[in-house]
Design a protein around this motif. Structure first.
Motif, PDB file in Angstrom:
ATOM      1  N   LYS A  98       6.380  25.438  -4.114  1.00 57.99           N
ATOM      2  CA  LYS A  98       6.478  25.691  -5.544  1.00 57.99           C
ATOM      3  C   LYS A  98       7.205  27.021  -5.817  1.00 57.99           C
ATOM      4  CE  LYS A  98       2.160  23.318  -6.844  1.00 57.99           C
ATOM      5  NZ  LYS A  98       0.822  23.500  -7.468  1.00 57.99           N
ATOM      6  N   PRO A  99       7.705  27.199  -7.043  1.00 58.02           N
ATOM      7  CA  PRO A  99       8.225  28.525  -7.421  1.00 58.02           C
ATOM      8  C   PRO A  99       7.105  29.571  -7.356  1.00 58.02           C
ATOM      9  CG  PRO A  99       8.874  26.855  -9.021  1.00 58.02           C
ATOM     10  CD  PRO A  99       7.863  26.223  -8.124  1.00 58.02           C
ATOM     11  N   ASN A 100       7.479  30.830  -7.202  1.00 60.43           N
ATOM     12  CA  ASN A 100       6.497  31.925  -7.117  1.00 60.43           C
ATOM     13  C   ASN A 100       5.368  31.566  -6.147  1.00 60.43           C
ATOM     14  OD1 ASN A 100       7.891  33.268  -9.319  1.00 60.43           O
ATOM     15  ND2 ASN A 100       6.853  31.828 -10.691  1.00 60.43           N
ATOM     16  N   LEU A 135      19.264  26.099  -0.689  1.00 65.73           N
ATOM     17  CA  LEU A 135      19.307  27.205  -1.632  1.00 65.73           C
ATOM     18  C   LEU A 135      20.478  26.980  -2.577  1.00 65.73           C
ATOM     19  CD1 LEU A 135      18.838  30.196   0.846  1.00 65.73           C
ATOM     20  CD2 LEU A 135      17.056  29.006  -0.449  1.00 65.73           C
ATOM     21  N   LYS A 138      24.783  31.553  -6.504  1.00 62.15           N
ATOM     22  CA  LYS A 138      25.719  31.878  -7.579  1.00 62.15           C
ATOM     23  C   LYS A 138      27.152  31.542  -7.179  1.00 62.15           C
ATOM     24  CE  LYS A 138      23.133  35.796  -9.516  1.00 62.15           C
ATOM     25  NZ  LYS A 138      23.151  37.268  -9.715  1.00 62.15           N
ATOM     26  N   ASN A 197       8.745  37.942  -4.473  1.00 62.94           N
ATOM     27  CA  ASN A 197       9.808  37.190  -3.794  1.00 62.94           C
ATOM     28  C   ASN A 197       9.817  37.420  -2.277  1.00 62.94           C
ATOM     29  OD1 ASN A 197      10.926  35.950  -6.167  1.00 62.94           O
ATOM     30  ND2 ASN A 197      11.786  37.949  -6.696  1.00 62.94           N
ATOM     31  N   LEU A 200      11.524  34.363  -0.390  1.00 61.99           N
ATOM     32  CA  LEU A 200      12.967  34.255  -0.575  1.00 61.99           C
ATOM     33  C   LEU A 200      13.714  35.394   0.110  1.00 61.99           C
ATOM     34  CD1 LEU A 200      13.819  32.946  -4.151  1.00 61.99           C
ATOM     35  CD2 LEU A 200      14.088  31.814  -1.952  1.00 61.99           C
ATOM     36  N   ILE A 214      20.731  34.231  -4.888  1.00 63.52           N
ATOM     37  CA  ILE A 214      19.971  32.976  -4.879  1.00 63.52           C
ATOM     38  C   ILE A 214      19.488  32.661  -6.295  1.00 63.52           C
ATOM     39  CG2 ILE A 214      17.954  31.761  -3.983  1.00 63.52           C
ATOM     40  CD1 ILE A 214      18.136  33.514  -1.490  1.00 63.52           C
ATOM     41  N   LEU A 215      19.927  31.534  -6.827  1.00 60.15           N
ATOM     42  CA  LEU A 215      19.518  31.095  -8.159  1.00 60.15           C
ATOM     43  C   LEU A 215      18.196  30.333  -8.126  1.00 60.15           C
ATOM     44  CD1 LEU A 215      23.002  29.823  -9.402  1.00 60.15           C
ATOM     45  CD2 LEU A 215      21.832  31.898 -10.174  1.00 60.15           C
ATOM     46  N   ASP A 216      18.038  29.460  -7.133  1.00 60.35           N
ATOM     47  CA  ASP A 216      16.818  28.664  -7.032  1.00 60.35           C
ATOM     48  C   ASP A 216      16.794  27.960  -5.673  1.00 60.35           C
ATOM     49  OD1 ASP A 216      14.366  27.359  -7.809  1.00 60.35           O
ATOM     50  OD2 ASP A 216      15.042  27.549  -9.878  1.00 60.35           O
ATOM     51  N   PHE A 217      15.784  27.123  -5.452  1.00 58.26           N
ATOM     52  CA  PHE A 217      15.648  26.476  -4.143  1.00 58.26           C
ATOM     53  C   PHE A 217      14.931  25.150  -4.250  1.00 58.26           C
ATOM     54  CE2 PHE A 217      11.942  29.292  -4.627  1.00 58.26           C
ATOM     55  CZ  PHE A 217      10.892  28.418  -4.396  1.00 58.26           C
ATOM     56  N   ASP A 218      15.205  24.272  -3.277  1.00 58.82           N
ATOM     57  CA  ASP A 218      14.418  23.073  -2.987  1.00 58.82           C
ATOM     58  C   ASP A 218      14.023  23.186  -1.522  1.00 58.82           C
ATOM     59  OD1 ASP A 218      14.658  21.581  -5.498  1.00 58.82           O
ATOM     60  OD2 ASP A 218      16.781  21.381  -4.982  1.00 58.82           O
TER      61      ASP A 218
END
Length: 439
Positions: A98-100, A135, A138, A197, A200, A214-218
């Motif tokens: 999950k995020p965070n 990941l 940008k 973070n 990350l 890094i903008l986001d992740f799966d």
């Protein structure tokens, strides 16, 4: 008659295990599939450009980094042969981060996760785990950020069981809390720990990426233990993700090894998200497959009427895992149609059409394997058991084509490690090869 060679069987099983070991996420499955296709002179197509295709050509296209479709076009194409489609799926049950994700309890850092699909949860406990996925980075194009596929090879995670002294009923069956019990430990608090973070920043350092980019992740958990041959005669494969990378690899290799591409269009597709119902843009319950097939026909200069005519004479083979009869739980299997390992590919049947197989499509497959040593067997669920489903009914409904569901019989399906026979995986590859070769 084409004979099955024992040396070829074990060699293929080891190649399959290597493919699985190098595919800790669906994104890696696609990357490794692309490598195989490029090595065998397939050309990648850009989904954003107009296609101009050639008879005799070999092509592939990707979707969302986790779905892939490859195809070969006959040198003397006869539209009346339609499409020959081998379908599979690239995802497996597990855990998504999950995020965070950082959570600290009593000096222990755990990662917040959610369950993906239907894994057997307790099989993930007390073993070395790590992280793989993608990941999003940008870029100069707002709507085209870069994608970085990553895999942390270090054994950085584990999900510990509660000691039996504090959980006396554990061997009688204890309900697992998905929000609390399955969160993996990644670290203990020390003087250098930074909660913000933390994960990350670690991944960025391991992947040689600027954390700020890094903008986001799966990202997903995976078991780091490698697959292997087991049994006194090494006749079984114990590995993660046999459901359904066995089918992905068989379809790819069957297409690559088939040299009879004279008069039809052969198609291999590996969809994502089967384990959560396929209702995604890159899943089987989308228009992705039918749209790509139509683009192939337009890319060859034909019309929509030609496309619809081709669909009427097409056939789809949906390959996914099947159940082998568990020797300790024979009551769970049908008394006359239970799967046996190393006894052949299972033809999956359901009166309620959870599988697409019927007498007509089974007859087709029996003719496909005629004069070969490929073995098949029937699988039907025990009538008190609901059983699973797969992409076959979904895709064939979108396409309106004849179809069959089949797969390799295995034990411990959806465990972190599954078990199947080495002969069966070879039978499936040979069946794929014959399927693509026959008219």
């Amino acid at each position: 008659m084409k004979k099955i060679k024992e040396l070829s069987v074990k060699t293929y099983a080891k190649d399959l295990i290597e493919f699985i070991d190098e595919s800790p996420s669906a994104y890696h499955v696609i990357n490794n599939s692309v490598d195989l296709l490029l090595e065998n002179k397939f050309e990648e197509l850009n989904i954003n450009e107009k296609w101009e295709l050639k008879e005799g050509g070999k092509y592939f296209v990707k979707k969302s980094d986790s779905t892939i479709l490859s195809f070969t076009i006959g040198k003397k194409l006869d539209l009346s042969n339609g499409f020959r489609i081998f379908g599979s799926h690239t995802d497996s049950p597990g855990f998504r981060i999950k995020p965070n994700p950082e959570m600290i309890t009593n000096g222990v850092v755990r990662l917040n996760t959610e369950v993906y699909g239907g894994p057997i949860l307790n099989t993930w406990f007390d073993r070395p785990l790590s992280i793989a996925g993608r990941l999003i980075i940008k870029s100069k194009k707002t709507f085209r950020p870069e994608v970085k596929i990553i895999s942390i090879e270090d054994k950085i995670l584990t999900i510990p069981n509660l000691a039996i002294h504090q959980n006396r009923e554990v061997n009688n069956g204890v309900k697992i809390d998905r929000q609390n019990d399955t969160l993996p430990i990644i670290s203990l608090i020390n003087e250098s720990f930074e909660k913000e973070n933390y994960l990350l920043k670690f991944i960025a350092s391991k992947s040689e990426i600027n954390y700020e980019d890094i903008l986001d992740f799966d990202l997903y958990l995976y078991a780091t233990e490698k697959g292997d041959l087991v049994g006194i005669n090494k006749e079984l494969i114990s590995a993660p993700k046999l459901d359904n990378l066995v089918s992905v690899y068989a379809g790819l290799i069957g297409m690559i090894e088939n040299e009879n591409i004279d008069n039809k269009i052969n198609v291999f597709v590996g969809f994502d998200n089967e384990e959560i119902g396929s209702a995604t843009k890159q899943g089987a319950d989308s228009n992705y497959l039918i749209n790509i097939l139509e683009r192939i026909i337009y890319g060859l200069g034909y019309t929509r009427n030609d496309f619809l005519t081709m669909l009427s004479s097409s056939f789809m083979l949906s390959a996914d895992g099947a159940h082998a009869a568990h020797p300790a739980h024979m009551v769970k299997t049908d008394p006359t149609n239970c799967g046996k390992m190393n006894e052949g590919v299972s033809i999956k049947m359901s009166a309620n059409q959870r599988y697409t197989s019927d007498a007509y499509s089974i007859g087709v497959i029996k003719q496909v394997i005629d004069n070969t040593d490929i073995k098949i067997q029937y699988f039907v669920n025990q009538s008190n058991e609901i059983g699973g489903s797969t992409i076959g009914p979904i895709s064939s409904t979108h396409l309106d084509v004849e179809a069959i569901d089949l797969g390799i019989p295995m034990l411990a399906m959806h465990s972190v490690r599954e078990l199947c026979g080495i002969k069966d995986v070879y039978y499936l590859k040979e069946l794929a090869k014959e399927f693509f070769a026959k008219n």
